[in-house]
Structures are given as structure tokens and as C-alpha cells.
Design a protein around this motif. Structure first.
Motif, PDB file in Angstrom:
ATOM      1  N   ALA A   1       0.839  -1.201   0.000  1.00 58.33           N
ATOM      2  CA  ALA A   1       0.000   0.000   0.000  1.00 58.33           C
ATOM      3  C   ALA A   1       0.874   1.251   0.000  1.00 58.33           C
ATOM      4  O   ALA A   1       0.594   2.226  -0.722  1.00 58.33           O
ATOM      5  CB  ALA A   1      -0.925  -0.008   1.216  1.00 58.33           C
ATOM      6  N   THR A   2       1.944   1.225   0.782  1.00 56.76           N
ATOM      7  CA  THR A   2       2.879   2.351   0.806  1.00 56.76           C
ATOM      8  C   THR A   2       3.558   2.538  -0.544  1.00 56.76           C
ATOM      9  O   THR A   2       3.726   3.671  -1.026  1.00 56.76           O
ATOM     10  CB  THR A   2       3.946   2.132   1.894  1.00 56.76           C
ATOM     11  OG1 THR A   2       3.309   2.033   3.170  1.00 56.76           O
ATOM     12  CG2 THR A   2       4.945   3.280   1.921  1.00 56.76           C
ATOM     13  N   TYR A   3       3.917   1.428  -1.172  1.00 55.14           N
ATOM     14  CA  TYR A   3       4.554   1.446  -2.491  1.00 55.14           C
ATOM     15  C   TYR A   3       3.667   2.126  -3.537  1.00 55.14           C
ATOM     16  O   TYR A   3       4.114   2.993  -4.301  1.00 55.14           O
ATOM     17  CB  TYR A   3       4.849  -0.006  -2.873  1.00 55.14           C
ATOM     18  CG  TYR A   3       5.197  -0.291  -4.312  1.00 55.14           C
ATOM     19  CD1 TYR A   3       6.373   0.176  -4.880  1.00 55.14           C
ATOM     20  CD2 TYR A   3       4.360  -1.081  -5.090  1.00 55.14           C
ATOM     21  CE1 TYR A   3       6.709  -0.119  -6.194  1.00 55.14           C
ATOM     22  CE2 TYR A   3       4.679  -1.381  -6.405  1.00 55.14           C
ATOM     23  CZ  TYR A   3       5.858  -0.904  -6.952  1.00 55.14           C
ATOM     24  OH  TYR A   3       6.181  -1.198  -8.257  1.00 55.14           O
ATOM     25  N   VAL A   4       2.380   1.786  -3.551  1.00 55.60           N
ATOM     26  CA  VAL A   4       1.454   2.378  -4.514  1.00 55.60           C
ATOM     27  C   VAL A   4       1.205   3.844  -4.184  1.00 55.60           C
ATOM     28  O   VAL A   4       1.161   4.697  -5.085  1.00 55.60           O
ATOM     29  CB  VAL A   4       0.130   1.594  -4.552  1.00 55.60           C
ATOM     30  CG1 VAL A   4      -0.862   2.262  -5.492  1.00 55.60           C
ATOM     31  CG2 VAL A   4       0.367   0.155  -5.001  1.00 55.60           C
ATOM     32  N   ARG A   5       1.038   4.172  -2.920  1.00 54.40           N
ATOM     33  CA  ARG A   5       0.808   5.571  -2.550  1.00 54.40           C
ATOM     34  C   ARG A   5       2.011   6.446  -2.899  1.00 54.40           C
ATOM     35  O   ARG A   5       1.846   7.595  -3.335  1.00 54.40           O
ATOM     36  CB  ARG A   5       0.484   5.669  -1.059  1.00 54.40           C
ATOM     37  CG  ARG A   5      -0.893   5.100  -0.694  1.00 54.40           C
ATOM     38  CD  ARG A   5      -1.318   5.486   0.709  1.00 54.40           C
ATOM     39  NE  ARG A   5      -2.609   4.891   1.038  1.00 54.40           N
ATOM     40  CZ  ARG A   5      -2.772   3.824   1.808  1.00 54.40           C
ATOM     41  NH1 ARG A   5      -1.713   3.228   2.341  1.00 54.40           N
ATOM     42  NH2 ARG A   5      -3.973   3.336   2.038  1.00 54.40           N
ATOM     43  N   ASN A   6       3.217   5.922  -2.701  1.00 51.79           N
ATOM     44  CA  ASN A   6       4.402   6.686  -3.072  1.00 51.79           C
ATOM     45  C   ASN A   6       4.470   6.891  -4.585  1.00 51.79           C
ATOM     46  O   ASN A   6       4.904   7.946  -5.060  1.00 51.79           O
ATOM     47  CB  ASN A   6       5.659   5.977  -2.580  1.00 51.79           C
ATOM     48  CG  ASN A   6       5.832   6.092  -1.079  1.00 51.79           C
ATOM     49  OD1 ASN A   6       5.220   6.949  -0.431  1.00 51.79           O
ATOM     50  ND2 ASN A   6       6.662   5.234  -0.501  1.00 51.79           N
ATOM     51  N   ALA A   7       4.036   5.873  -5.335  1.00 51.15           N
ATOM     52  CA  ALA A   7       3.969   6.029  -6.795  1.00 51.15           C
ATOM     53  C   ALA A   7       2.972   7.120  -7.155  1.00 51.15           C
ATOM     54  O   ALA A   7       3.204   7.916  -8.074  1.00 51.15           O
ATOM     55  CB  ALA A   7       3.575   4.703  -7.441  1.00 51.15           C
ATOM     56  N   GLY A   8       1.851   7.169  -6.428  1.00 51.50           N
ATOM     57  CA  GLY A   8       0.863   8.200  -6.669  1.00 51.50           C
ATOM     58  C   GLY A   8       1.405   9.587  -6.378  1.00 51.50           C
ATOM     59  O   GLY A   8       1.159  10.537  -7.133  1.00 51.50           O
ATOM     60  N   GLU A   9       2.139   9.722  -5.284  1.00 54.88           N
ATOM     61  CA  GLU A   9       2.729  11.017  -4.950  1.00 54.88           C
ATOM     62  C   GLU A   9       3.732  11.452  -6.019  1.00 54.88           C
ATOM     63  O   GLU A   9       3.802  12.643  -6.372  1.00 54.88           O
ATOM     64  CB  GLU A   9       3.407  10.937  -3.582  1.00 54.88           C
ATOM     65  CG  GLU A   9       2.429  10.805  -2.423  1.00 54.88           C
ATOM     66  CD  GLU A   9       3.139  10.676  -1.088  1.00 54.88           C
ATOM     67  OE1 GLU A   9       4.383  10.773  -1.077  1.00 54.88           O
ATOM     68  OE2 GLU A   9       2.448  10.488  -0.069  1.00 54.88           O
ATOM     69  N   ALA A  10       4.501  10.493  -6.549  1.00 51.78           N
ATOM     70  CA  ALA A  10       5.460  10.819  -7.607  1.00 51.78           C
ATOM     71  C   ALA A  10       4.731  11.248  -8.871  1.00 51.78           C
ATOM     72  O   ALA A  10       5.157  12.191  -9.559  1.00 51.78           O
ATOM     73  CB  ALA A  10       6.358   9.609  -7.890  1.00 51.78           C
ATOM     74  N   ALA A  11       3.630  10.574  -9.188  1.00 52.72           N
ATOM     75  CA  ALA A  11       2.855  10.941 -10.381  1.00 52.72           C
ATOM     76  C   ALA A  11       2.264  12.343 -10.234  1.00 52.72           C
ATOM     77  O   ALA A  11       2.283  13.139 -11.174  1.00 52.72           O
ATOM     78  CB  ALA A  11       1.747   9.919 -10.618  1.00 52.72           C
ATOM     79  N   LEU A  12       1.742  12.643  -9.046  1.00 50.92           N
ATOM     80  CA  LEU A  12       1.165  13.972  -8.815  1.00 50.92           C
ATOM     81  C   LEU A  12       2.245  15.054  -8.874  1.00 50.92           C
ATOM     82  O   LEU A  12       2.002  16.156  -9.386  1.00 50.92           O
ATOM     83  CB  LEU A  12       0.455  14.001  -7.460  1.00 50.92           C
ATOM     84  CG  LEU A  12      -0.824  13.161  -7.370  1.00 50.92           C
ATOM     85  CD1 LEU A  12      -1.335  13.122  -5.935  1.00 50.92           C
ATOM     86  CD2 LEU A  12      -1.906  13.697  -8.294  1.00 50.92           C
ATOM     87  N   ALA A  13       3.433  14.735  -8.361  1.00 51.93           N
ATOM     88  CA  ALA A  13       4.527  15.697  -8.434  1.00 51.93           C
ATOM     89  C   ALA A  13       4.909  15.969  -9.880  1.00 51.93           C
ATOM     90  O   ALA A  13       5.218  17.104 -10.266  1.00 51.93           O
ATOM     91  CB  ALA A  13       5.733  15.174  -7.655  1.00 51.93           C
ATOM     92  N   ARG A  14       4.865  14.907 -10.696  1.00 48.47           N
ATOM     93  CA  ARG A  14       5.186  15.068 -12.118  1.00 48.47           C
ATOM     94  C   ARG A  14       4.104  15.904 -12.808  1.00 48.47           C
ATOM     95  O   ARG A  14       4.407  16.745 -13.661  1.00 48.47           O
ATOM     96  CB  ARG A  14       5.309  13.689 -12.783  1.00 48.47           C
ATOM     97  CG  ARG A  14       5.551  13.738 -14.280  1.00 48.47           C
ATOM     98  CD  ARG A  14       6.882  14.401 -14.608  1.00 48.47           C
ATOM     99  NE  ARG A  14       7.046  14.569 -16.056  1.00 48.47           N
ATOM    100  CZ  ARG A  14       6.575  15.608 -16.727  1.00 48.47           C
ATOM    101  NH1 ARG A  14       5.902  16.571 -16.110  1.00 48.47           N
ATOM    102  NH2 ARG A  14       6.773  15.692 -18.037  1.00 48.47           N
ATOM    103  N   ILE A  15       2.851  15.708 -12.438  1.00 49.33           N
ATOM    104  CA  ILE A  15       1.756  16.492 -13.006  1.00 49.33           C
ATOM    105  C   ILE A  15       1.921  17.971 -12.636  1.00 49.33           C
ATOM    106  O   ILE A  15       1.760  18.861 -13.471  1.00 49.33           O
ATOM    107  CB  ILE A  15       0.403  15.965 -12.502  1.00 49.33           C
ATOM    108  CG1 ILE A  15       0.121  14.581 -13.089  1.00 49.33           C
ATOM    109  CG2 ILE A  15      -0.727  16.917 -12.851  1.00 49.33           C
ATOM    110  CD1 ILE A  15      -1.085  13.901 -12.491  1.00 49.33           C
ATOM    111  N   ASP A  16       2.263  18.224 -11.380  1.00 49.05           N
ATOM    112  CA  ASP A  16       2.411  19.600 -10.916  1.00 49.05           C
ATOM    113  C   ASP A  16       3.593  20.300 -11.582  1.00 49.05           C
ATOM    114  O   ASP A  16       3.619  21.534 -11.664  1.00 49.05           O
ATOM    115  CB  ASP A  16       2.604  19.618  -9.400  1.00 49.05           C
ATOM    116  CG  ASP A  16       1.362  19.154  -8.654  1.00 49.05           C
ATOM    117  OD1 ASP A  16       0.265  19.192  -9.246  1.00 49.05           O
ATOM    118  OD2 ASP A  16       1.498  18.737  -7.486  1.00 49.05           O
ATOM    119  N   ALA A  17       4.556  19.517 -12.068  1.00 49.15           N
ATOM    120  CA  ALA A  17       5.762  20.095 -12.656  1.00 49.15           C
ATOM    121  C   ALA A  17       5.518  20.683 -14.043  1.00 49.15           C
ATOM    122  O   ALA A  17       6.304  21.497 -14.516  1.00 49.15           O
ATOM    123  CB  ALA A  17       6.869  19.049 -12.731  1.00 49.15           C
ATOM    124  N   GLY A  18       4.443  20.257 -14.712  1.00 51.42           N
ATOM    125  CA  GLY A  18       4.185  20.792 -16.041  1.00 51.42           C
ATOM    126  C   GLY A  18       3.401  19.831 -16.895  1.00 51.42           C
ATOM    127  O   GLY A  18       3.051  18.726 -16.465  1.00 51.42           O
TER     128      GLY A  18
END
Length: 269
Positions: A239-256
């Protein structure tokens, strides 16, 4: 009164093809034949619609049609060789799956995900996939556990190559194998729908700096817990692994802005 009852009896037993009265058993058999003919799928256009739905769905999931792409009925008819009526039914099905939206004056458009939707989907995936890991850890045979280890080793080797497309594919095979062995029909159905909606974010999380190395450490911890048959720890780590992937995806979205097409399928990496 007698005539009315007679007519009721005649209607009940029915008549055969020559107009003669038939026995009740024969009438019941004919009813079954009629029901079978109604339910049996023999209409070629219906089969074509099913194939068209599957192919158009796959084209969206694979990134052939990027988010925001307008789907033109006439062009789809020509490309797929089906009628406009069939295409409209296919589009209604894709709209129900949230893969497209119907916009005024523009028609069907490949769906775009909002930031909120991406966050929600990763939250739900964390719940579903952690449940899958728990079930797998509890029920997998030694042979199935060895097969998962082989998939993990393959993923570990591919990660070192830096081939992003191959990494995403191997990660999907790893989690997909556990889903297969878990044999949970409802989770499988929900997971398929969620990953289809995530098609626009294939490999996005892995492109975030540091995520590849972080994911490798997380998977090593997960694999160790699974092989110890520690189902609760394995589920919590996943669950932590997937949530961290989600946070990375959102960070990438916020970047541009995201690229319109990335040639790979989504994996929680």
C-alpha cells in the motif's frame, strides 16, 4: 362457462405446427427452444460491436488516442469496418467506463483526468492491490511463490538497464501475477477499470527523479515479507509502495504538461 374453460385449456396446451393440440410437455419444450433462440448470440453485427469495443478500448489504454483526442464517428466506421450504429453503441460503452466524455459541439473526446481524480485512483489502487498481496501471501503454493520470485528477479535486472518501457511492463507482470493467483473476481474487475482510466499516466511516476531507486527498495521489502508469509506486513508495504507512486505521479503532473503519448502501460512504479 364450459366454452371459456375449453378455450383456456386449448391455449394452455398449445398446438403443433399442423394446428393439432400438443401435450403440455411438448409446449414447455417449445418455450425453452424459443428462450434459447432469444438468448443465443449468433448475430454477426453484435460480435462486431464487441470486437470494436475491445479494440477501441485497447487503443485508448495503449495511448494510440491521447487524452483530449476527438473521436470522429465517420473515421472510426471506415477504420474498423462497422456501421455508425455500432460505433455509437461502442462510444456509449466507453463513456460508461469513463474512458471518453461527450462534449457539446465536439462529440466524443478521450477523457482527461484531473489531479483530484488521479489522487483518488491511486488511493483506491492502494487498497485493492494491498488486498491482493495479502490474499496471495496467504494462499500461494510454494511453486507459485517461486514464480513470483522469478518475476521479481526479472524486474530487478530490468531496472538496472534503465529501460523505462521494459521496467513498467515487468512491474505490471509482477503485480498482475499476484492478481491472477488471488482469483478475486470483484477486485480484478475494479482493478481493470482503474488501470484503464490511468492510461494517460503510463510510466509518469517513474520519470520523477529518485522514484526508480525508491521503488526498488520498496519492492525488496515487499518481496521479503511475502516470502516470509507475513501477509499483513506485505500488504502494508505494498500500500505504501502504490501511494508513493501516486505522490510521484502527482509531483510530475504539478511540474508541467505531460507528454501526449508514452509507449507503455501503466505500472505502480
Amino acid at each position: 362457462m364450459y366454452d371459456k374453460m375449453s378455450r383456456m385449456f386449448v391455449n394452455d396446451v398449445g398446438r403443433d405446427s399442423s394446428g393439432q393440440l400438443g401435450r403440455p410437455g411438448e409446449r414447455s419444450f417449445r418455450r425453452l427452444e424459443m428462450a434459447g433462440s432469444v438468448l443465443r448470440i449468433t448475430d454477426a453485427p453484435a460480435l462486431l460491436r464487441d470486437q470494436a469495443l475491445e479494440r477501441l478500448r485497447d487503443a485508448i489504454i495503449s495511448g494510440h488516442f491521447a487524452p483530449g483526442t476527438r473521436l470522429i464517428e465517420r473515421e472510426l466506421c471506415e477504420q474498423m469496418g462497422v456501421s455508425r450504429t455500432s460505433i455509437r453503441e461502442v462510444l456509449r460503452g466507453l463513456e460508461a467506463e469513463h474512458l471518453i466524455t461527450i462534449e457539446p459541439r465536439r462529440g466524443p473526446i478521450v477523457a482527461r483526468l484531473t489531479r483530484k481524480q488521479v489522487a483518488e485512483i491511486y488511493d483506491v489502487r492502494a487498497l485493492l492491490e494491498s488486498a491482493v498481496v495479502r490474499i496471495f501471501t496467504q494462499k500461494a503454493s510454494d511453486q507459485e511463490m517461486a514464480q513470483l520470485r522469478a518475476l521479481y528477479d526479472k524486474l530487478y535486472i530490468i531496472r538496472r538497464s534503465g529501460d523505462v518501457a521494459a521496467i513498467a511492463k515487468a512491474a505490471t507482470e509482477f503485480s498482475g501475477y499476484m492478481l491472477k493467483i488471488a482469483e478475486h473476481e470483484l477486485i480484478s474487475d475494479l482493478h481493470r477499470k482503474l488501470t484503464a482510466r490511468m492510461s494517460a499516466l503510463r510510466g509518469v511516476s517513474i520519470s520523477q527523479p529518485g522514484r526508480l531507486e525508491q521503488a526498488a527498495e520498496e519492492l525488496a521489502t515487499i518481496m521479503s515479507a511475502i516470502e516470509r508469509r507475513d501477509a499483513e506486513s506485505a500488504a502494508r508495504y505494498f500500500a505504501t509502495y502504490v501511494r508513493n507512486a501516486g505522490e510521484a505521479a502527482l509531483a510530475r503532473i504539478d511540474a508541467g504538461p505531460l507528454p501526449s503519448h508514452v509507449p507503455m502501460r501503466d505500472g505502480p512504479v
